[in-house]
Design a protein around this motif. Structure first.
Motif, PDB file in Angstrom:
ATOM      1  N   GLY A  46       0.658  -1.149   0.068  1.00 32.48           N
ATOM      2  CA  GLY A  46       0.092   0.044   0.076  1.00 32.48           C
ATOM      3  C   GLY A  46       0.752   1.214  -0.070  1.00 32.48           C
ATOM      4  N   HIS A  47       2.079   1.107   0.270  1.00 32.46           N
ATOM      5  CA  HIS A  47       3.131   2.339   0.560  1.00 32.46           C
ATOM      6  C   HIS A  47       4.046   2.427  -0.788  1.00 32.46           C
ATOM      7  CE1 HIS A  47       1.552   3.360   4.448  1.00 32.46           C
ATOM      8  NE2 HIS A  47       1.890   2.002   4.847  1.00 32.46           N
ATOM      9  N   ARG A  48       4.238   0.972  -1.093  1.00 33.72           N
ATOM     10  CA  ARG A  48       5.219   0.911  -2.241  1.00 33.72           C
ATOM     11  C   ARG A  48       4.878  -0.496  -2.921  1.00 33.72           C
ATOM     12  NH1 ARG A  48       9.708  -1.206   1.189  1.00 33.72           N
ATOM     13  NH2 ARG A  48       8.686  -2.733   2.567  1.00 33.72           N
ATOM     14  N   LEU A  49       5.100  -0.332  -4.372  1.00 34.09           N
ATOM     15  CA  LEU A  49       4.712  -1.620  -5.138  1.00 34.09           C
ATOM     16  C   LEU A  49       5.914  -1.939  -6.028  1.00 34.09           C
ATOM     17  CD1 LEU A  49       1.510  -2.094  -7.300  1.00 34.09           C
ATOM     18  CD2 LEU A  49       3.686  -2.032  -8.410  1.00 34.09           C
ATOM     19  N   ALA A  50       6.114  -3.299  -6.388  1.00 34.85           N
ATOM     20  CA  ALA A  50       7.097  -3.817  -7.266  1.00 34.85           C
ATOM     21  C   ALA A  50       6.708  -4.738  -8.183  1.00 34.85           C
ATOM     22  CB  ALA A  50       8.260  -4.560  -6.214  1.00 34.85           C
ATOM     23  N   ARG A  51       6.970  -4.537  -9.285  1.00 37.05           N
ATOM     24  CA  ARG A  51       6.348  -5.573 -10.407  1.00 37.05           C
ATOM     25  C   ARG A  51       7.434  -6.107 -11.432  1.00 37.05           C
ATOM     26  NH1 ARG A  51       2.507  -3.311 -15.033  1.00 37.05           N
ATOM     27  NH2 ARG A  51       4.462  -2.386 -15.610  1.00 37.05           N
ATOM     28  N   ALA A  52       7.434  -7.354 -11.502  1.00 37.78           N
ATOM     29  CA  ALA A  52       8.391  -7.853 -12.703  1.00 37.78           C
ATOM     30  C   ALA A  52       7.729  -8.565 -13.645  1.00 37.78           C
ATOM     31  CB  ALA A  52       9.133  -9.085 -11.539  1.00 37.78           C
ATOM     32  N   VAL A  53       8.279  -8.383 -14.940  1.00 32.01           N
ATOM     33  CA  VAL A  53       7.568  -8.942 -16.016  1.00 32.01           C
ATOM     34  C   VAL A  53       8.458  -9.757 -16.869  1.00 32.01           C
ATOM     35  CG1 VAL A  53       6.096  -8.447 -17.973  1.00 32.01           C
ATOM     36  CG2 VAL A  53       5.962  -7.025 -16.161  1.00 32.01           C
ATOM     37  N   LEU A  54       8.165 -10.908 -17.202  1.00 28.62           N
ATOM     38  CA  LEU A  54       8.884 -12.057 -17.918  1.00 28.62           C
ATOM     39  C   LEU A  54       8.114 -12.287 -19.071  1.00 28.62           C
ATOM     40  CD1 LEU A  54      11.641 -13.694 -18.480  1.00 28.62           C
ATOM     41  CD2 LEU A  54      10.413 -15.339 -17.193  1.00 28.62           C
ATOM     42  N   ALA A  55       8.509 -11.941 -20.376  1.00 26.36           N
ATOM     43  CA  ALA A  55       8.001 -12.031 -21.525  1.00 26.36           C
ATOM     44  C   ALA A  55       8.105 -13.529 -22.260  1.00 26.36           C
ATOM     45  CB  ALA A  55       8.260 -11.087 -22.793  1.00 26.36           C
ATOM     46  N   GLY A  56       7.421 -13.697 -22.930  1.00 25.83           N
ATOM     47  CA  GLY A  56       7.753 -15.147 -23.615  1.00 25.83           C
ATOM     48  C   GLY A  56       7.308 -16.651 -22.889  1.00 25.83           C
ATOM     49  N   VAL A  57       6.367 -16.480 -22.041  1.00 29.13           N
ATOM     50  CA  VAL A  57       6.174 -17.693 -21.187  1.00 29.13           C
ATOM     51  C   VAL A  57       4.590 -18.085 -21.787  1.00 29.13           C
ATOM     52  CG1 VAL A  57       5.643 -18.823 -18.987  1.00 29.13           C
ATOM     53  CG2 VAL A  57       7.343 -16.586 -19.222  1.00 29.13           C
ATOM     54  N   ALA A  58       4.623 -18.633 -23.052  1.00 25.38           N
ATOM     55  CA  ALA A  58       3.269 -18.991 -23.785  1.00 25.38           C
ATOM     56  C   ALA A  58       2.660 -19.959 -22.845  1.00 25.38           C
ATOM     57  CB  ALA A  58       3.700 -19.267 -25.086  1.00 25.38           C
ATOM     58  N   ASP A  59       3.136 -20.916 -22.349  1.00 20.41           N
ATOM     59  CA  ASP A  59       2.647 -22.106 -21.805  1.00 20.41           C
ATOM     60  C   ASP A  59       1.494 -21.536 -20.636  1.00 20.41           C
ATOM     61  OD1 ASP A  59       3.429 -23.892 -23.489  1.00 20.41           O
ATOM     62  OD2 ASP A  59       5.050 -24.453 -22.232  1.00 20.41           O
ATOM     63  N   ALA A  60       1.806 -20.466 -20.040  1.00 23.78           N
ATOM     64  CA  ALA A  60       1.310 -19.745 -18.784  1.00 23.78           C
ATOM     65  C   ALA A  60      -0.022 -19.241 -19.199  1.00 23.78           C
ATOM     66  CB  ALA A  60       2.007 -18.943 -18.022  1.00 23.78           C
ATOM     67  N   GLU A  61      -0.404 -19.177 -20.435  1.00 24.01           N
ATOM     68  CA  GLU A  61      -1.775 -18.350 -21.013  1.00 24.01           C
ATOM     69  C   GLU A  61      -2.851 -19.119 -20.318  1.00 24.01           C
ATOM     70  OE1 GLU A  61      -3.813 -17.250 -25.173  1.00 24.01           O
ATOM     71  OE2 GLU A  61      -1.890 -18.281 -24.934  1.00 24.01           O
ATOM     72  N   GLY A  62      -3.720 -18.434 -19.800  1.00 29.43           N
ATOM     73  CA  GLY A  62      -5.063 -18.756 -19.168  1.00 29.43           C
ATOM     74  C   GLY A  62      -4.773 -19.080 -17.596  1.00 29.43           C
ATOM     75  N   MET A  63      -3.507 -18.787 -17.163  1.00 31.57           N
ATOM     76  CA  MET A  63      -3.398 -19.013 -15.640  1.00 31.57           C
ATOM     77  C   MET A  63      -4.057 -18.233 -14.825  1.00 31.57           C
ATOM     78  SD  MET A  63       0.138 -18.984 -13.601  1.00 31.57           S
ATOM     79  CE  MET A  63       0.017 -17.141 -13.516  1.00 31.57           C
ATOM     80  N   PRO A  64      -4.952 -18.633 -13.916  1.00 35.17           N
ATOM     81  CA  PRO A  64      -5.580 -17.965 -12.948  1.00 35.17           C
ATOM     82  C   PRO A  64      -4.582 -17.116 -12.224  1.00 35.17           C
ATOM     83  CG  PRO A  64      -5.709 -19.992 -12.183  1.00 35.17           C
ATOM     84  CD  PRO A  64      -5.085 -20.173 -13.594  1.00 35.17           C
ATOM     85  N   GLY A  65      -4.914 -15.768 -11.917  1.00 34.48           N
ATOM     86  CA  GLY A  65      -3.973 -15.050 -11.237  1.00 34.48           C
ATOM     87  C   GLY A  65      -4.325 -15.465  -9.595  1.00 34.48           C
TER      88      GLY A  65
END
Length: 381
Positions: free
Chosen positions: A182-201
């Motif tokens: 709530g005071h800070r946020l960190a996000r990491a994004v890795l492209a090209g993980v096609a098999d994870a498509e449709g994965m629930p959050g």
């Protein structure tokens, strides 16, 4: 009648397995068997498991034991770990199941009798959603970097339990991990993980994040991590280690709404130089969370920390203005320093004004697979 369990193995191999599985065990338990480790044998050798009902770590050792199909036995986790840790290196350790619920552990001239509990009492982590919905694999080192880049922002506030972990989801073929308090946020994004498509959050609990991070740190550099995700459980498997965990049952905030995508004011700076400057000016304050005032100018950043009881600390450094006007803004010095510790090289900061959240991002290099974004909420100064 099943033959008694016996095993003779090098102290180092047995300690490594016990130490990894022990990470999932709580020091204090109201259920006696949860203070134990489960030892099982099969055709491929000994497996060692530890659990706290929410997460279970299982290590396949490959160590030969008899009989090869044994229902299992549980031994005190902390006691077994401490004994193995204190046994001299290079020793052979023998475990032998005796009568009256005892396990004998011998090494050299040392001999210990350990009380056991039946494997039948060992709990099982059930996946109530049925079949696992999504399975994918990626380089273990990359996922370790994704967790390491965001885990510092996990909230420890129990009332906001849905923030007590890392949110993992998929978007457009990219795997994303996010943490915020709530005071800070960190996000990491890795492209090209096609098999994870449709994965629930899913929200991975902080304890599980820590166990997975330690397992990945001990894995070879070229290790592959297999991940399986369902609605209520996630499983991580790399090499001989398998970690199965319940998920946090809650709704993670719509975090993209707090990430400034635009912002009229933008600067470029050297991460190491800013981190060192923040550390120096914060010396004047006895409170690590005291605000550091930052005056972002055309080519200079002025930093100030004021302590009414001791005085103030001031420093300036060079920055490059890319767009916009001068801005004076305050940030929690501790949060700012922790965020900067997760960046290297040069970075940019974008902000709409002194009362708006600021977006920090390392200047992305083509060879870097993971794209990091950080957000800090301002403080009044």
């Amino acid at each position: 009648m099943t033959a008694p369990f016996t095993l003779t193995a090098p102290r180092e191999a047995l300690l490594a397995a016990v130490q990894t599985a022990f990470g999932a065990v709580e020091r204090r338990n109201t259920i006696p068997v949860l203070a134990n480790l489960l030892l099982e044998s099969c055709e491929t050798g000994l497996t060692v498991s530890g659990t706290n009902l929410d997460v279970m770590t299982t290590v396949a050792t490959g160590l030969g034991c008899q009989p090869k199909a044994h229902a299992g036995i549980t031994v005190p986790a902390a006691l077994t770990h401490d004994i193995l840790r204190k046994i001299p290196q290079g020793c052979e350790v023998t475990l032998a199941e005796g009568k009256n619920g005892q396990m004998t552990l011998t090494a050299g001239r040392s001999r210990f009798q350990l009380s056991t509990l039946p494997a039948a009492d060992w709990p099982k982590l059930e996946d109530k959603s049925g079949a696992l919905e999504t399975r994918f694999s990626l380089t273990a080192a990359r996922f370790a970097a994704m967790l390491a880049g965001v885990d510092f922002a996990i909230s420890t506030e129990e009332t906001r339990y849905y923030l007590n972990g890392v949110y993992m989801h998929e978007l457009g073929g990219s795997l994303i991990t996010v943490a915020t308090d709530g005071h800070r946020l960190a996000r990491a994004v890795l492209a090209g993980v096609a098999d994870a498509e449709g994965m629930p959050g899913v929200i991975i609990p902080a304890r599980t994040v820590d166990l997975v991070s330690k397992a990945l740190a001990a894995a070879p550099k070229d290790a592959v991590l297999d991940i399986a995700v369902s609605e209520n459980r996630v499983t991580f498997e790399t090499g001989a280690v398998r970690i199965a965990s319940k998920l946090i049952d809650g709704t993670f905030p719509d975090y993209p709404r707090v990430i400034p995508e635009g912002g009229a004011n933008r600067w470029r700076f050297d991460v190491a130089a800013l981190g060192e400057a923040v550390d120096r000016v914060s010396t004047i304050s006895s409170e690590r969370g005291r605000a550091v005032k930052m005056g972002w100018g055309r080519d200079t950043l002025d930093l100030t920390v004021v302590n009414p009881d001791a005085g103030d600390g001031r420093e300036d450094m060079s920055v490059e203005a890319e767009d916009g006007e001068d801005v004076e803004i305050g940030f929690n010095a501790k949060y700012l320093a922790q965020m900067l510790a997760h960046m290297t090289g040069r970075a940019t900061v974008t902000m709409a004004g002194p009362g708006a959240p600021a977006r920090f991002a390392p200047v992305h290099q083509e060879h870097e697979a993971i794209e990091m974004t950080f957000v800090l909420m301002p403080m009044r100064v």
